[in-house]
Design a protein around this motif. Structure first.
Motif, PDB file in Angstrom:
ATOM      1  N   ASP A  30     -25.135  22.263  13.959  1.00 29.42           N
ATOM      2  CA  ASP A  30     -24.157  22.704  13.888  1.00 29.42           C
ATOM      3  C   ASP A  30     -23.890  23.443  15.666  1.00 29.42           C
ATOM      4  O   ASP A  30     -22.137  23.360  15.751  1.00 29.42           O
ATOM      5  CB  ASP A  30     -24.086  24.254  13.543  1.00 29.42           C
ATOM      6  CG  ASP A  30     -24.694  23.967  11.679  1.00 29.42           C
ATOM      7  OD1 ASP A  30     -23.310  23.448  10.970  1.00 29.42           O
ATOM      8  OD2 ASP A  30     -24.890  25.180  11.438  1.00 29.42           O
ATOM      9  N   ALA A  31     -24.507  23.506  16.510  1.00 33.64           N
ATOM     10  CA  ALA A  31     -23.844  23.797  17.921  1.00 33.64           C
ATOM     11  C   ALA A  31     -22.975  22.887  18.220  1.00 33.64           C
ATOM     12  O   ALA A  31     -22.171  22.752  18.743  1.00 33.64           O
ATOM     13  CB  ALA A  31     -24.829  24.637  18.522  1.00 33.64           C
TER      14      ALA A  31
ATOM     15  N   GLU B 288     -18.723  26.329  12.675  1.00 33.88           N
ATOM     16  CA  GLU B 288     -19.711  26.379  13.883  1.00 33.88           C
ATOM     17  C   GLU B 288     -20.239  27.624  14.363  1.00 33.88           C
ATOM     18  O   GLU B 288     -20.007  28.755  13.244  1.00 33.88           O
ATOM     19  CB  GLU B 288     -18.366  26.104  15.349  1.00 33.88           C
ATOM     20  CG  GLU B 288     -18.984  26.288  16.178  1.00 33.88           C
ATOM     21  CD  GLU B 288     -18.254  26.565  18.189  1.00 33.88           C
ATOM     22  OE1 GLU B 288     -18.698  26.938  18.998  1.00 33.88           O
ATOM     23  OE2 GLU B 288     -16.590  26.408  17.691  1.00 33.88           O
ATOM     24  N   ALA B 289     -21.731  27.744  15.364  1.00 34.12           N
ATOM     25  CA  ALA B 289     -22.592  29.006  14.484  1.00 34.12           C
ATOM     26  C   ALA B 289     -21.916  29.412  15.788  1.00 34.12           C
ATOM     27  O   ALA B 289     -21.301  29.603  16.768  1.00 34.12           O
ATOM     28  CB  ALA B 289     -23.638  28.631  15.131  1.00 34.12           C
ATOM     29  N   ARG B 290     -21.450  31.321  15.321  1.00 32.28           N
ATOM     30  CA  ARG B 290     -20.934  32.465  16.645  1.00 32.28           C
ATOM     31  C   ARG B 290     -21.706  32.750  16.819  1.00 32.28           C
ATOM     32  O   ARG B 290     -23.323  33.222  15.943  1.00 32.28           O
ATOM     33  CB  ARG B 290     -19.666  32.880  15.328  1.00 32.28           C
ATOM     34  CG  ARG B 290     -19.072  32.467  14.602  1.00 32.28           C
ATOM     35  CD  ARG B 290     -17.842  33.253  14.044  1.00 32.28           C
ATOM     36  NE  ARG B 290     -17.611  34.636  14.669  1.00 32.28           N
ATOM     37  CZ  ARG B 290     -16.767  35.183  14.189  1.00 32.28           C
ATOM     38  NH1 ARG B 290     -16.979  35.190  12.456  1.00 32.28           N
ATOM     39  NH2 ARG B 290     -16.207  35.924  14.845  1.00 32.28           N
TER      40      ARG B 290
ATOM     41  N   GLU C 220     -27.667  31.162   8.493  1.00 30.19           N
ATOM     42  CA  GLU C 220     -26.769  31.849   7.578  1.00 30.19           C
ATOM     43  C   GLU C 220     -27.113  33.482   7.526  1.00 30.19           C
ATOM     44  O   GLU C 220     -27.753  33.119   6.646  1.00 30.19           O
ATOM     45  CB  GLU C 220     -26.428  31.320   6.396  1.00 30.19           C
ATOM     46  CG  GLU C 220     -25.084  31.354   5.593  1.00 30.19           C
ATOM     47  CD  GLU C 220     -25.236  30.362   4.766  1.00 30.19           C
ATOM     48  OE1 GLU C 220     -24.192  30.654   3.563  1.00 30.19           O
ATOM     49  OE2 GLU C 220     -25.508  29.280   4.637  1.00 30.19           O
TER      50      GLU C 220
ATOM     51  N   VAL D  76     -30.627  29.522  14.512  1.00 31.60           N
ATOM     52  CA  VAL D  76     -29.526  29.680  13.848  1.00 31.60           C
ATOM     53  C   VAL D  76     -29.214  29.561  12.778  1.00 31.60           C
ATOM     54  O   VAL D  76     -30.132  29.547  12.066  1.00 31.60           O
ATOM     55  CB  VAL D  76     -28.058  28.513  14.574  1.00 31.60           C
ATOM     56  CG1 VAL D  76     -26.687  28.008  13.159  1.00 31.60           C
ATOM     57  CG2 VAL D  76     -28.129  27.745  15.972  1.00 31.60           C
TER      58      VAL D  76
ATOM     59  N   GLN E  28     -20.266  31.914   6.734  1.00 28.59           N
ATOM     60  CA  GLN E  28     -20.383  31.681   8.747  1.00 28.59           C
ATOM     61  C   GLN E  28     -21.391  31.635   8.849  1.00 28.59           C
ATOM     62  O   GLN E  28     -22.644  32.059   8.114  1.00 28.59           O
ATOM     63  CB  GLN E  28     -19.834  32.714   9.348  1.00 28.59           C
ATOM     64  CG  GLN E  28     -17.769  32.662   8.600  1.00 28.59           C
ATOM     65  CD  GLN E  28     -17.651  34.084   9.409  1.00 28.59           C
ATOM     66  OE1 GLN E  28     -18.289  35.342   9.726  1.00 28.59           O
ATOM     67  NE2 GLN E  28     -16.087  33.773   9.360  1.00 28.59           N
ATOM     68  N   ILE E  29     -21.901  30.955   9.736  1.00 25.53           N
ATOM     69  CA  ILE E  29     -22.968  30.380  10.063  1.00 25.53           C
ATOM     70  C   ILE E  29     -22.713  31.197  12.166  1.00 25.53           C
ATOM     71  O   ILE E  29     -22.233  31.528  12.811  1.00 25.53           O
ATOM     72  CB  ILE E  29     -23.185  28.870  10.811  1.00 25.53           C
ATOM     73  CG1 ILE E  29     -23.056  27.889   9.224  1.00 25.53           C
ATOM     74  CG2 ILE E  29     -24.408  28.836  11.500  1.00 25.53           C
ATOM     75  CD1 ILE E  29     -24.151  28.588   8.125  1.00 25.53           C
ATOM     76  N   PHE E  30     -24.144  31.962  12.539  1.00 28.60           N
ATOM     77  CA  PHE E  30     -23.941  33.277  13.656  1.00 28.60           C
ATOM     78  C   PHE E  30     -25.832  32.093  14.443  1.00 28.60           C
ATOM     79  O   PHE E  30     -26.550  31.451  14.294  1.00 28.60           O
ATOM     80  CB  PHE E  30     -24.855  34.270  13.267  1.00 28.60           C
ATOM     81  CG  PHE E  30     -23.414  34.268  12.479  1.00 28.60           C
ATOM     82  CD1 PHE E  30     -22.619  35.572  13.491  1.00 28.60           C
ATOM     83  CD2 PHE E  30     -23.269  34.194  11.628  1.00 28.60           C
ATOM     84  CE1 PHE E  30     -21.784  36.585  12.178  1.00 28.60           C
ATOM     85  CE2 PHE E  30     -22.077  35.212  10.680  1.00 28.60           C
ATOM     86  CZ  PHE E  30     -21.125  36.131  11.577  1.00 28.60           C
ATOM     87  N   ARG E  31     -25.133  32.710  15.060  1.00 28.70           N
ATOM     88  CA  ARG E  31     -26.786  32.196  16.252  1.00 28.70           C
ATOM     89  C   ARG E  31     -26.452  33.663  17.228  1.00 28.70           C
ATOM     90  O   ARG E  31     -26.017  33.939  18.289  1.00 28.70           O
ATOM     91  CB  ARG E  31     -25.852  31.287  17.546  1.00 28.70           C
ATOM     92  CG  ARG E  31     -27.286  31.025  18.768  1.00 28.70           C
ATOM     93  CD  ARG E  31     -26.811  29.883  19.613  1.00 28.70           C
ATOM     94  NE  ARG E  31     -25.838  28.880  19.509  1.00 28.70           N
ATOM     95  CZ  ARG E  31     -27.818  27.951  18.787  1.00 28.70           C
ATOM     96  NH1 ARG E  31     -28.488  28.085  19.479  1.00 28.70           N
ATOM     97  NH2 ARG E  31     -26.395  26.442  18.497  1.00 28.70           N
TER      98      ARG E  31
ATOM     99  N   ARG F 122     -30.849  27.508  10.579  1.00 29.66           N
ATOM    100  CA  ARG F 122     -29.908  26.147  10.154  1.00 29.66           C
ATOM    101  C   ARG F 122     -30.995  25.341  11.252  1.00 29.66           C
ATOM    102  O   ARG F 122     -31.027  24.175  11.352  1.00 29.66           O
ATOM    103  CB  ARG F 122     -28.959  26.610  10.641  1.00 29.66           C
ATOM    104  CG  ARG F 122     -28.291  26.935   9.725  1.00 29.66           C
ATOM    105  CD  ARG F 122     -28.032  25.804   7.898  1.00 29.66           C
ATOM    106  NE  ARG F 122     -27.156  26.426   7.217  1.00 29.66           N
ATOM    107  CZ  ARG F 122     -25.658  25.979   7.172  1.00 29.66           C
ATOM    108  NH1 ARG F 122     -25.304  25.242   7.687  1.00 29.66           N
ATOM    109  NH2 ARG F 122     -25.229  26.189   6.283  1.00 29.66           N
TER     110      ARG F 122
END
Length: 269
Positions: A239-240, A19-21, A121, A119, A45-48, A143
């Protein structure tokens, strides 16, 4: 091997899509930079990152295609200006827009009422800049891209390659196609009744989706309550929304109060 057991093997062999953090403050940026340095590579991890109106610029308007480009000549500025974000492929990002929408977005941006959400990586190179000076520069691979208006409304979106996605005429809906425990064969639409208590939360997740697609989620049920919910097969590539649906199931209860390992298929239409 039954279809359900085969799907369980697939789920155990596959990693759930992370999940996007959110990456909204300098403290979060600093923690990420230190993690990248310690790991000497990406965190997986994936970030927003939410980029305010002053942190991004529009480029040219493609009259023939009705598309508005992002300006890729400068990095995005997020996390209250403490993060400079170099996202690979930003030069290719465009949003579908009529001339009226282009002008409307320009006015909203000028008034600080338009935000860019990306979003991504983080790249293995890690961070540059000075953490002591509260400034960091980070490269990443996108992403998804979204333009967010007032009250969190998504006004336009582009996929991981920067291609514009069509505007939605209305919110998408969530349909529970099947829910089956490990010793059962999936029955189409049976899950609608089994997960009826979660339908409202699923609809809220689906309303955020920019494209249709299906998810297969694994779970453990104890007296009907769902735990250990993970995305096993991601056909939605959002992802969200996938994370939102997984959370909605984690708080749900099966109507028949059964126990055991199971799989649920949910379509966003």
């Amino acid at each position: 091997m039954s279809p359900v057991l085969a799907l369980f093997v697939l789920a155990s062999a596959s990693l759930a899509e992370p999940e996007a953090r959110p990456l909204a403050s300098f403290d979060q940026v600093r923690a990420l930079c230190r993690a990248l340095k310690q790991l000497d590579g990406p965190t997986g991890q994936i970030f927003r990152a939410e980029v305010p109106a002053a942190g991004f610029s529009f480029g040219r308007y493609r009259q023939a295609d009705k598309e508005l480009e992002l300006d890729g000549d400068r990095p995005l500025r997020a996390a209250s200006g403490s993060l400079y974000l170099d996202v690979r492929g930003i030069d290719e990002v465009a949003f579908r827009a009529t001339e009226e929408q282009r002008d409307e977005w320009a006015r909203a941006k000028g008034a600080g009422k338009l935000m860019l959400s990306v979003v991504f990586e983080p790249s293995a190179e890690g961070c540059r800049g000075s953490l002591h000076a509260h400034q960091a520069r980070l490269a990443g691979v996108a992403r998804s891209w979204q333009l967010i208006g007032e009250q969190g409304k998504i006004v336009a979106a582009a996929d991981e390659d920067g291609r514009p996605l069509e505007r939605l005429e209305g919110p998408r809906a969530a349909r529970v196609r099947s829910v089956a425990l490990e010793n059962e064969a999936p029955v189409p639409d049976e899950g609608k009744a089994r997960l009826s208590a979660a339908q409202s939360a699923l609809e809220q997740c689906a309303a955020r989706a920019q494209r249709p697609g299906s998810l297969v989620l694994s779970f453990a049920a104890r007296a009907g309550a769902l735990h250990d919910v993970n995305v096993a097969v991601d056909g939605l590539h959002d992802d969200a929304v996938a994370g939102c649906i997984a959370k909605a199931l984690a708080g749900a209860t099966l109507a028949d109060n059964l126990s055991g390992r199971g799989m649920a298929t949910i379509a966003v239409e």
